[in-house]
Design a protein around this motif. Structure first.
Motif, PDB file in Angstrom:
ATOM      1  N   ASN A 293      47.475  46.554  44.431  1.00 28.43           N
ATOM      2  CA  ASN A 293      48.285  45.772  44.773  1.00 28.43           C
ATOM      3  C   ASN A 293      49.144  44.885  43.410  1.00 28.43           C
ATOM      4  O   ASN A 293      48.674  44.333  42.574  1.00 28.43           O
ATOM      5  CB  ASN A 293      47.579  44.609  45.272  1.00 28.43           C
TER       6      ASN A 293
ATOM      7  N   TYR B 238      48.823  41.202  42.134  1.00 26.40           N
ATOM      8  CA  TYR B 238      47.640  40.578  41.199  1.00 26.40           C
ATOM      9  C   TYR B 238      48.052  40.758  39.944  1.00 26.40           C
ATOM     10  O   TYR B 238      47.247  40.333  39.083  1.00 26.40           O
ATOM     11  CB  TYR B 238      46.646  41.037  41.931  1.00 26.40           C
TER      12      TYR B 238
ATOM     13  N   LEU C  27      48.579  37.314  38.818  1.00 30.86           N
ATOM     14  CA  LEU C  27      47.327  36.778  38.507  1.00 30.86           C
ATOM     15  C   LEU C  27      46.461  36.849  37.381  1.00 30.86           C
ATOM     16  O   LEU C  27      46.208  36.084  36.599  1.00 30.86           O
ATOM     17  CB  LEU C  27      46.471  37.005  39.780  1.00 30.86           C
TER      18      LEU C  27
ATOM     19  N   TYR D  40      39.313  31.919  45.090  1.00 27.48           N
ATOM     20  CA  TYR D  40      39.702  33.564  45.552  1.00 27.48           C
ATOM     21  C   TYR D  40      38.275  33.891  46.297  1.00 27.48           C
ATOM     22  O   TYR D  40      38.474  34.582  47.334  1.00 27.48           O
ATOM     23  CB  TYR D  40      40.304  34.381  44.645  1.00 27.48           C
TER      24      TYR D  40
ATOM     25  N   PRO E 188      41.228  39.262  44.803  1.00 30.24           N
ATOM     26  CA  PRO E 188      41.824  40.331  44.003  1.00 30.24           C
ATOM     27  C   PRO E 188      40.790  41.150  43.195  1.00 30.24           C
ATOM     28  O   PRO E 188      39.499  40.667  42.906  1.00 30.24           O
ATOM     29  CB  PRO E 188      42.278  39.348  42.796  1.00 30.24           C
TER      30      PRO E 188
ATOM     31  N   ILE F 172      38.099  40.450  39.917  1.00 32.83           N
ATOM     32  CA  ILE F 172      38.518  39.062  39.398  1.00 32.83           C
ATOM     33  C   ILE F 172      37.204  38.578  38.927  1.00 32.83           C
ATOM     34  O   ILE F 172      37.132  37.992  37.870  1.00 32.83           O
ATOM     35  CB  ILE F 172      38.827  37.996  40.766  1.00 32.83           C
TER      36      ILE F 172
END
Length: 498
Positions: A48, A51, A54, A94, A120, A123
Motif C-alpha cells: 500500500n 503508508y 507514514l 493505529y 499499517p 508499524i
C-alpha cells in the motif's frame, strides 16, 4: 511484498542484489546504501503506497529527534520523553484505538462510532526499533548521523516487516565498513542456503499445517463441540505452524541479509527445546524479549527492588508484551498466562536452589537430572501449547472451549481428524523440533548471524554441518525448487499481522 512470492524471488531480490553490487564494485558505497533505501521503500510500498508517507514521516521525525537528544542540553530528557511518547501515540492510534472504543462502548453502553483503521504493515517493528534509537541516543551510544544511513537502519527490507528488532550499533557499522568491491560469493552461497531452508519450512510445513489448525479453531468459533483428540490436533497443528512459519521467516531474513554481506541478529533458537518458560523466552523472538527486558522490565525496576517487585515487573512486562502482539483480549490472556508461567518458574527456581545438592556427580543423580530435564521439557511445551490457543483464537470464549476440550471436559466423541493419519505426523514434528539442529546450528561454521555463539547451539541429538560443497548443493537446491514449485497460493507470514 512477501518473501515467499514469485515476484520477490525472481524479480525484486535479483535486481536489488545486482544493483547493490554494481554500486559496490564501482566503489560507490554511499550510492549503494541510497539504492538499498529506495529498494526497501519499494518493497514496503508494494502492499500500500499510501503508508510510505507514514513510515517516511516517522523516519524524519525520529531522526530529527535523535539529533536533538544527542545535543548537550538540559532538555535532553524532555526530548527523549517527547520522542518516545510520539512513537507510542502513533502506535496507539493505529493499533489500539479501535480496541479501546469497542470496549468503551461495551462497558459504558455508548454508541461511539469509529471508522475502520487499517493497521499499517510493520508499524510495531519500525516503531520499537526507532524507540531503541532514541533511548540509545540519550545514552550516547549512537555516533552515526548520516540521514541515509539512518533510513537504511529503519527500512532495510530483510528485517523491515517482522524483525528482528535491531539496534543502531548492530547494523550501521556493517553498512558503513569498507567493503571489497568483488562479489562475496561465499556470503551469497551461505545466504541462498539459509533462505532455501527457511522457505522450505514456511511453504512445505507451516502452510500445510494451517488447514488443520484452521478447521479446529473455526469449529470453536462457530460454537460447535470438539472431541479432546481434535482439540489437541488443532492446538498442536497451530503450535507447529507458528513455529515453522516464524522460524522460516527468521531464516529467510538472515539469509537475504547475508546475500548482501550483512549479519542480522538471531531471533529464533529452537524454542521448543526449552526446559522452562524462562528458557523459552531466551529462544523465542529473541530481539523482542531483549527489547522488553531493556526498555520495559529494567526501567520498571527489574530485580533491584526485591523478589516480590521483581515478579510484579515480570508479569507486567509479559502483559504488555501480549498487547504488543495485538489489540484483543486473547492477546491479553496470552500475555497474562506467560506472566504467570514466569512467576511460577522463578518461584520454583528459588525453591530448588535452597535444596541440598549433595551427590551431584553420581550416576544415579545424573539419571535423575536427565529425567527431570525431560519432564521439564514436556511440562514447558504443554504450557506453551495451552497459551498458543489463546494467541490463535478469535475470542476468549472459543479459546476456553478448545482448552476445556483438551482437558477432557467434553462429551463429544466425533472426530474431524483420523488418528491413523494425524498422530504419526505429530510425532514426526516433535522429533524434528526436539532432536534435529536448527538452521543456525547447521550453518554454525560460518557464523550465520550477528550475535552467533556456538556454545548457545549444543542442544541437538543429531548434528549435520553445512559446507560449500557439491553434496550440499544437491541438498539445498531441491529444497528451494520444491518450495518454489509449491508457491501456488500466497500465504502471509503470521507475524505480519503484528
Amino acid at each position: 511484498m512477501l518473501f515467499n512470492s514469485h515476484i520477490f524471488i525472481f524479480i525484486f531480490l535479483p535486481l536489488v542484489w545486482l544493483g547493490y553490487n554494481y554500486f559496490k564494485s564501482a566503489g560507490r558505497q554511499e550510492s549503494g546504501i541510497i539504492f538499498l533505501v529506495f529498494s526497501s521503500l519499494v518493497f514496503y510500498g508494494y502492499w500500500n503506497a499510501y503508508y510510505l508517507l507514514l513510515i517516511g514521516c516517522s523516519i524524519v521525525a525520529n531522526y530529527g529527534m535523535g539529533l536533538l537528544i544527542e545535543r548537550p542540553s538540559r532538555y535532553k530528557r524532555a526530548w527523549l520523553v517527547l520522542g518516545v511518547a510520539g512513537n507510542l501515540l502513533l502506535l496507539a492510534y493505529y493499533k489500539y484505538l479501535g480496541f479501546f472504543v469497542l470496549n468503551y462502548n461495551y462497558f459504558a453502553e455508548t454508541p461511539v462510532a469509529l471508522e475502520s483503521i487499517i493497521l499499517p504493515l510493520a508499524i510495531s517493528f519500525f516503531t520499537f526499533q526507532q524507540i531503541t534509537y532514541l533511548v540509545d541516543s540519550a545514552k550516547g551510544l549512537t555516533s552515526e548521523h548520516s540521514f541515509w544511513h539512518y533510513c537504511l537502519y529503519v527500512t532495510f527490507f530483510p528485517q523491515l516487516i517482522a524483525g528482528p528488532i535491531v539496534h543502531h550499533k548492530e547494523m550501521l557499522p556493517q553498512f558503513t565498513r569498507p567493503q571489497p568491491r568483488a562479489i562475496q560469493y561465499s556470503d551469497l552461497a551461505i545466504g541462498i542456503s539459509i533462505f532455501a531452508m527457511g522457505l522450505f519450512k514456511k511453504v512445505m510445513v507451516a502452510d500445510n499445517l494451517a488447514p488443520y489448525a484452521g478447521d479446529v479453531f473455526s469449529h470453536a468459533e462457530a460454537g460447535l463441540p470438539l472431541s479432546a483428540y481434535d482439540a489437541w490436533v488443532g492446538a498442536l497443528a497451530y503450535t507447529f505452524q507458528l513455529y515453522f512459519d516464524f522460524s522460516g521467516y527468521a531464516d529467510m531474513a538472515i539469509g537475504i541479509a547475508r546475500m548482501f554481506s550483512i549479519r542480522l541478529p538471531l531471533n529464533f533458537n529452537s524454542p521448543y527445546k526449552a526446559n522452562s518458560i524462562i528458557d523459552f523466552w531466551r529462544r523465542w523472538h529473541m530481539t523482542l524479549s531483549r527489547f522488553l527486558r531493556d526498555y520495559l522490565y529494567i526501567p520498571l525496576g527489574g530485580s533491584r527492588k526485591g523478589k516480590f517487585r521483581r515478579l510484579i515487573n515480570l508479569f507486567v512486562t509479559m502483559l504488555l508484551g501480549g498487547l504488543w502482539h495485538g489489540a484483543g483480549w486473547t492477546f491479553v490472556a496470552w500475555g497474562c498466562l506467560h506472566g504467570v508461567y514466569l512467576v511460577i518458574n522463578h518461584g520454583w527456581r528459588s525453591f530448588i536452589s535452597t535444596n541440598d545438592m549433595a551427590g551431584k556427580g553420581s550416576s544415579e543423580n545424573r539419571v535423575q537430572q536427565w529425567l527431570l530435564a525431560a519432564l521439564s521439557r514436556v511440562l514447558t511445551i504443554l504450557a506453551i501449547v495451552i497459551a498458543w490457543v489463546f494467541f490463535r483464537a478469535v475470542d476468549i470464549s472459543s479459546a476456553v472451549d478448545i482448552v476445556t476440550a483438551m482437558l477432557g471436559f467434553t462429551d463429544d466423541t466425533s472426530e474431524i481428524f483420523k488418528v491413523s493419519k494425524s498422530l504419526p505426523a505429530i510425532v514426526l514434528l516433535f522429533l524434528w523440533v526436539w532432536l534435529f539442529p536448527n538452521v543456525q546450528e547447521v550453518m554454525k561454521k560460518y557464523r550465520p548471524a550477528y550475535d552467533f555463539e556456538s556454545k548457545k547451539f549444543e542442544s541437538s541429538v543429531v548434528m549435520v554441518l553445512w559446507r560449500p560443497t557439491l553434496k550440499w548443493f544437491f541438498v539445498v537446491m531441491p529444497m528451494l525448487v520444491v518450495a518454489v514449485l509449491n508457491l501456488t497460493q500466497l500465504s502471509e507470514f503470521i507475524y505480519f499481522q503484528f
